[in-house]
Design a protein around this motif. Structure first.
Motif, PDB file in Angstrom:
ATOM      1  N   ASN A   1       7.245  -9.323 -36.663  1.00 23.07           N
ATOM      2  CA  ASN A   1       7.183 -10.466 -35.757  1.00 23.07           C
ATOM      3  C   ASN A   1       7.088 -10.008 -34.306  1.00 23.07           C
ATOM      4  N   MET A   2       7.742  -8.890 -33.993  1.00 18.09           N
ATOM      5  CA  MET A   2       7.625  -8.331 -32.648  1.00 18.09           C
ATOM      6  C   MET A   2       6.161  -7.993 -32.345  1.00 18.09           C
ATOM      7  N   LYS A   3       5.502  -7.416 -33.319  1.00 17.24           N
ATOM      8  CA  LYS A   3       4.106  -7.014 -33.144  1.00 17.24           C
ATOM      9  C   LYS A   3       3.215  -8.217 -32.878  1.00 17.24           C
ATOM     10  N   ALA A   4       3.399  -9.271 -33.656  1.00 11.96           N
ATOM     11  CA  ALA A   4       2.568 -10.471 -33.489  1.00 11.96           C
ATOM     12  C   ALA A   4       2.850 -11.153 -32.157  1.00 11.96           C
ATOM     13  N   ALA A   5       4.125 -11.253 -31.789  1.00 15.41           N
ATOM     14  CA  ALA A   5       4.489 -11.903 -30.529  1.00 15.41           C
ATOM     15  C   ALA A   5       3.938 -11.124 -29.337  1.00 15.41           C
ATOM     16  N   LYS A   6       4.040  -9.796 -29.399  1.00 18.62           N
ATOM     17  CA  LYS A   6       3.521  -8.969 -28.304  1.00 18.62           C
ATOM     18  C   LYS A   6       2.002  -9.083 -28.224  1.00 18.62           C
TER      19      LYS A   6
ATOM     20  N   ASP B   1       6.512  -2.415 -30.062  1.00 17.01           N
ATOM     21  CA  ASP B   1       6.174  -3.761 -29.590  1.00 17.01           C
ATOM     22  C   ASP B   1       7.381  -4.517 -29.055  1.00 17.01           C
ATOM     23  N   ALA B   2       8.557  -3.930 -29.136  1.00 16.71           N
ATOM     24  CA  ALA B   2       9.760  -4.550 -28.587  1.00 16.71           C
ATOM     25  C   ALA B   2      10.008  -4.009 -27.182  1.00 16.71           C
ATOM     26  N   ASP B   3      10.149  -4.907 -26.228  1.00 18.32           N
ATOM     27  CA  ASP B   3      10.453  -4.482 -24.859  1.00 18.32           C
ATOM     28  C   ASP B   3      11.889  -3.981 -24.752  1.00 18.32           C
ATOM     29  N   HIS B   4      12.759  -4.569 -25.574  1.00 16.50           N
ATOM     30  CA  HIS B   4      14.162  -4.153 -25.626  1.00 16.50           C
ATOM     31  C   HIS B   4      14.611  -4.209 -27.078  1.00 16.50           C
TER      32      HIS B   4
ATOM     33  N   THR C   1       2.883 -18.379 -40.424  1.00 13.64           N
ATOM     34  CA  THR C   1       4.024 -17.468 -40.403  1.00 13.64           C
ATOM     35  C   THR C   1       4.091 -16.762 -39.056  1.00 13.64           C
ATOM     36  N   LYS C   2       5.195 -16.088 -38.816  1.00 13.71           N
ATOM     37  CA  LYS C   2       5.350 -15.358 -37.565  1.00 13.71           C
ATOM     38  C   LYS C   2       4.542 -14.069 -37.533  1.00 13.71           C
ATOM     39  N   HIS C   3       3.810 -13.787 -38.599  1.00 12.86           N
ATOM     40  CA  HIS C   3       2.845 -12.680 -38.581  1.00 12.86           C
ATOM     41  C   HIS C   3       1.517 -13.148 -37.997  1.00 12.86           C
ATOM     42  N   ASP C   4       1.399 -14.452 -37.806  1.00 12.20           N
ATOM     43  CA  ASP C   4       0.144 -15.088 -37.410  1.00 12.20           C
ATOM     44  C   ASP C   4       0.228 -15.576 -35.964  1.00 12.20           C
ATOM     45  N   ASP C   5      -0.805 -15.311 -35.183  1.00 13.93           N
ATOM     46  CA  ASP C   5      -0.829 -15.750 -33.784  1.00 13.93           C
ATOM     47  C   ASP C   5      -0.650 -17.255 -33.658  1.00 13.93           C
ATOM     48  N   ASP C   6      -1.133 -18.015 -34.625  1.00 17.71           N
ATOM     49  CA  ASP C   6      -1.065 -19.478 -34.538  1.00 17.71           C
ATOM     50  C   ASP C   6       0.371 -19.970 -34.439  1.00 17.71           C
ATOM     51  N   ALA C   7       1.301 -19.277 -35.059  1.00 18.66           N
ATOM     52  CA  ALA C   7       2.699 -19.692 -35.002  1.00 18.66           C
ATOM     53  C   ALA C   7       3.203 -19.698 -33.561  1.00 18.66           C
TER      54      ALA C   7
END
Length: 309
Positions: free
Chosen positions: A244-249, A273-276, A207-213
């Motif tokens: 998802n912002m948190k995981a991506a960041k 965690d969102a740049d914008h 999932t997008k909560h997971d770094d692996d995604a």
């Protein structure tokens, strides 16, 4: 005015020294150079230089263009389109129906699994509540909804995507399935503008909560362009989920939150965690004009001669 006045007053406020023909008279030297004169001038000259450097650096920073991403990943549902979460609500209802009617799960457990694991499907897999055949049945059932009643062509979205720098590849990165995302893109009229769709199967059910995604999404992109490499800070990600912002960041990606209101309460979201953050995807040119060639401002060289000079 007299030289005496100049030496005692002006020299304290300007970074240069009033000079006069040398004299051998000690009394003249004492008159012409008041106590602290040399030290004051040296200090002021140093201060002038130091203050000029940051100003020049600030001008350079202002004129410099932000770094360009090597790839842009767009979420699909509630990101490329907004319809007050009508599609999301239909998906939620279908998921709840499948879990309670076909898997005989207690009411509300599907949502609990979603909150815990990122998606209900991932929760069922990790807690051994569904087998492989059940997964395929679940995905087909959950996404069998009348999208055409809620998603319509969006010429403004198409124009915005077309005006993006054509050298930057664009992917749809969804927690849903490729067939579902493809239907959405076709209804929006933008299916031909993306490199492809990275769906839940493509990232091996992460999932997008997971770094692996995110790591898998990067691998998929580089595999599509042999010989290329990709670093996390070269990725730009647009999504409507703060989780998802948190995981991506966390993975080092650059992030844009699309939708600043909470789905359940309507309150303004706060996401460090969102740049914008924007209300809709159409506002991307306003916050990141450097991605759009027709909006870029090219700074003139310092040596350029301005008209009329």
């Amino acid at each position: 005015r007299s030289v005496r006045y100049m030496s005692q007053h002006v020299a304290w406020h300007v970074p240069f020294r009033v000079t006069k023909r040398k004299s051998t008279s000690p009394s003249h030297k004492q008159k012409f150079r008041p106590r602290g004169y040399v030290a004051a001038n040296r200090t002021m000259a140093k201060t002038a230089v130091e203050s000029a450097v940051p100003e020049k650096a600030a001008d350079a920073a202002t004129n410099a263009q932000p770094a360009m991403p090597s790839v842009i990943f767009f979420d699909c549902d509630d990101c490329l389109y907004k319809n007050d979460w009508r599609v999301a609500q239909m998906l939620t209802a279908k998921i709840e129906s499948f879990c309670s009617d076909r898997l005989y799960m207690r009411p509300g457990l599907a949502y609990e699994l979603y909150k815990k694991w990122g998606t209900c499907l991932r929760g069922m897999q990790c807690e051994n509540l569904i087998d492989e055949l059940g997964v395929e049945e679940y995905l087909e059932y959950a996404h069998d909804i009348p999208l055409g009643e809620h998603i319509t062509p969006d010429p403004e979205l198409r124009a915005m995507l077309l005006s993006l720098d054509p050298t930057i590849p664009k992917w749809v990165f969804t927690a849903s399935t490729k067939p579902h995302a493809t239907r959405c893109l076709e209804l929006l009229g933008v299916s031909d503008l993306f490199q492809g769709v990275i769906d839940v199967r493509a990232v091996q059910w992460a999932t997008k909560h997971d770094d692996d995604a995110y790591l898998n999404a990067m691998k998929i992109h580089t595999a599509s362009l042999p010989g290329t490499t990709l670093k996390p800070h070269e990725c730009l990600f647009l999504d409507d989920s703060t989780s998802n912002m948190k995981a991506a960041k966390r993975c080092g990606w650059n992030t844009v939150l699309v939708g600043r209101r909470a789905r359940d309460t309507g309150e303004l979201l706060e996401c460090d965690d969102a740049d914008h953050a924007v209300d809709t995807i159409h506002q991307l040119p306003e916050i990141m004009p450097h991605l759009f060639p027709h909006k870029r401002i090219v700074a003139a060289p310092e040596s350029a001669v301005l008209p009329g000079r």
